[in-house]
Design a protein around this motif. Structure first.
Motif: not given
Lengths: 271, 310
Positions: A166, A168-175, A180, B55, B63, B80, B84, B132
């Motif tokens: 979760x 990693x997913x958040x970081x991956x989406x730009x956070x 995060x 990021x 995943x 999401x 962000x 994105x």
């Protein structure tokens, strides 16, 4: 076909269970009853008469207010300390592998397994040795030792149930790290922290043993009650206070129970 | 991991194939930015990627366990990335709804991730990564958790999606059929190294090592002694089972050890005395039974010599 759960228990077992529950909870009811008795020197049964005057008497005693505010302050601050340290520790232990991880986990939990008297004596001699004067802060430190455990246990269980990807997913989406934490980690562990925090608060609020060893001249509410029992003066006042304490600690514990129960479903939804 | 020297072209459907623990997922995580290389160099569209956190990369990941946020409903999961980046609520939901439509999952926005089936979660994860507008989409064994039927359907849809979007897909899988059927090019990993890179046809027809020949389709490996006898070169060679045919004269004599009917084809285990071969014959032919002696042959071009004996 009926399931086993619907087959009635034998009548004897039912009576025994009822008696057990009564044994546990009747004394608490007695405390409530004596808060309204007219007799002030001894606990006489049945109470000779009922009155609500002790509520007013209690309200006007400054020593009670002092003890209550100290207790609230200690519980609030030690819970806050526990929330920060317990969560960070839980995150480290459940998210990363490092040398001594199991040892740290054990050492964090140890204070709650140790008898309070051992923790109390240990802290007292430690404070003495390092010339730290006894104050509100020494009480808070004492309480924080076991409050951290409660928060840690709750948080570590939640972290284990939430998938590491979760983050990693958040970081991956730009956070970034802070976003995060705010949008993913906090919502996922919030109920566990609230539950842990409430339990920690309740534990701190009625703690006697560690407090006896780490307090100076100050009295927290439980200490004040203990003193009152030894030297009787307006005895029912103690009962009024006890009644308030029961109500004040009961609510958070009930809340924590419901929150963690719901949390199972929320946290389990990830996979 | 070392000796990984890969170049992925823009707009390509690139598969990283290999057994578990071969380094393919690590390679993907290096591109995503979840892991940093201890040495070596990564470039994404000409820009150095070392030290750039995930990021700040124009790369999104689907995943393996989907990693949908359990505390958010489907539409908020998909939106999401937009949230962000500070997009307004109306724009966010409109774009997210479009992304859900793209993955053929409209109208489920209010559901929680936990209420969805595996296939639906997979589509949500895909929509969330695509919202994105990344230039590269990374997919980590995205079909691993789905059952066969759904997997085949998703393979097709992923290919269509790739064609439609025109962005680069990098796909990690341990399933050779998946890699061969979907990718433009395949990199085969073994023990932390890339052993062969090429189009599915190249990989299948011309494996460069025994590992590749064996991992991609079950090829017959011909030992150097045998190959020397038929081609004069002392090298390992691979021979695809479907290249073997029955013949009435010439070729090699063999006895049938086992025979299994696979529907359209029948698989024969053959004993040539010095080695065993597997042959895949169309089921329409008269199939020899175990114990029977047959003559087999193949086109000499189908014997593919391998430089690497490993």
């Amino acid at each position: 076909m009926r399931s086993d759960g619907n087959i009635g228990a034998p009548i004897g077992l039912k009576i025994a269970a009822g008696a057990g529950l009564l044994f546990l909870h009747l004394p608490i009811l007695l405390i409530f009853v004596y808060a309204f008795t007219t007799e002030e020197r001894s606990y006489q049964w049945p109470p000779p008469g009922l009155t609500t005057k002790w509520l007013a008497v209690t309200w006007n005693r400054p020593d009670i207010w002092e003890a209550l505010s100290l207790s609230l302050k200690v519980a609030t601050v030690s819970t806050a300390i526990a929330l920060v340290l317990g969560t960070l520790c839980a995150a480290a232990v459940s998210r990363t592998r490092f040398f001594g991880r199991e040892t740290i986990s054990l050492m964090v939990i140890l204070p709650i397994a140790l008898p309070g008297i051992v923790t109390g004596i240990a802290l007292r001699s430690a404070f003495n040795l390092s010339d730290i004067p006894f104050s509100t802060w020494t009480i808070i430190l004492g309480h924080a030792t076991f409050c951290v455990v409660v928060v840690y246990n709750n948080a570590v269980a939640r972290f284990r149930r939430t998938s590491a990807s979760l983050v990693e997913a958040s970081m991956d989406l730009g956070a970034d790290g802070f976003q995060t934490l705010r949008y993913v980690i906090m919502p996922n562990i919030a109920t566990a922290l609230l539950a842990g925090g409430m339990l920690a608060f309740a534990l701190s609020f009625d703690e006697v043993i560690v407090t006896t060893f780490t307090a100076g001249q100050q009295q927290t509410l439980p200490i004040w009650m203990l003193e009152e029992l030894v030297r009787p003066r307006q005895r029912p006042v103690t009962n009024v206070v006890a009644m308030v304490v029961v109500l004040v600690t009961f609510l958070p514990i009930l809340g924590a129970f419901y929150l963690t129960r719901d949390g199972d479903q929320i946290a389990g939804g990830g996979k | 991991m070392d000796e990984v020297d890969l170049e992925v072209f823009e707009g390509e459907f690139f598969a990283m194939l290999g057994p578990s623990g071969s380094g393919k997922t690590t390679c993907l995580r290096l591109v995503a930015g979840f892991e940093q290389p201890t040495s070596g160099h990564i470039e994404i569209f000409g820009q150095t990627a070392e030290g750039v956190p995930p990021f700040r990369r124009n790369v999104n990941t689907v995943f393996q366990d989907y990693a949908l946020f359990p505390h958010l409903n489907v539409i908020d999961n998909v939106a999401y990335g937009l949230m962000i980046r500070g997009a307004g609520k109306a724009e966010r939901y409109r774009t997210a709804a479009e992304a859900l439509e793209l993955v053929a999952l409209p109208g489920l926005g209010k559901r929680r991730a936990g209420e969805l089936s595996g296939g639906q979660r997979q589509r949500v994860a895909l929509a969330r990564a695509l919202v994105n507008k990344p230039r590269v989409l990374l997919l980590d064994e995205p079909l691993g958790a789905l059952d066969l039927k759904l997997r085949e359907q998703m393979q097709e849809e992923l290919k269509n999606l790739h064609r439609q979007l025109g962005i680069t897909f990098i796909f990690v899988t341990h399933d050779q059929n998946e890699a061969l059927s979907m990718a433009d090019r395949v990199a085969l990993f073994n023990q932390g190294k890339v052993v062969q890179v090429g189009t599915p046809q190249e990989i299948y027809r011309c494996p460069n090592s025994r590992f590749v020949a064996d991992f991609v389709g079950s090829s017959n490996l011909l030992p150097p002694e045998f190959v020397a006898g038929i081609s004069g070169q002392n090298k390992w060679a691979s021979l695809r089972p479907e290249a073997i045919r029955l013949t009435s004269a010439g070729g090699h004599e063999a006895s049938v050890v086992a025979c299994s009917y696979l529907g359209g084809t029948t698989r024969l285990a053959l004993d040539l005395g010095s080695l065993r071969l597997h042959a895949l014959l169309p089921s329409v032919a008269t199939i020899p039974q175990p114990g029977q002696r047959v003559r087999i042959d193949w086109n000499p071009d189908d014997v593919h010599l391998m430089e690497d004996g490993i």
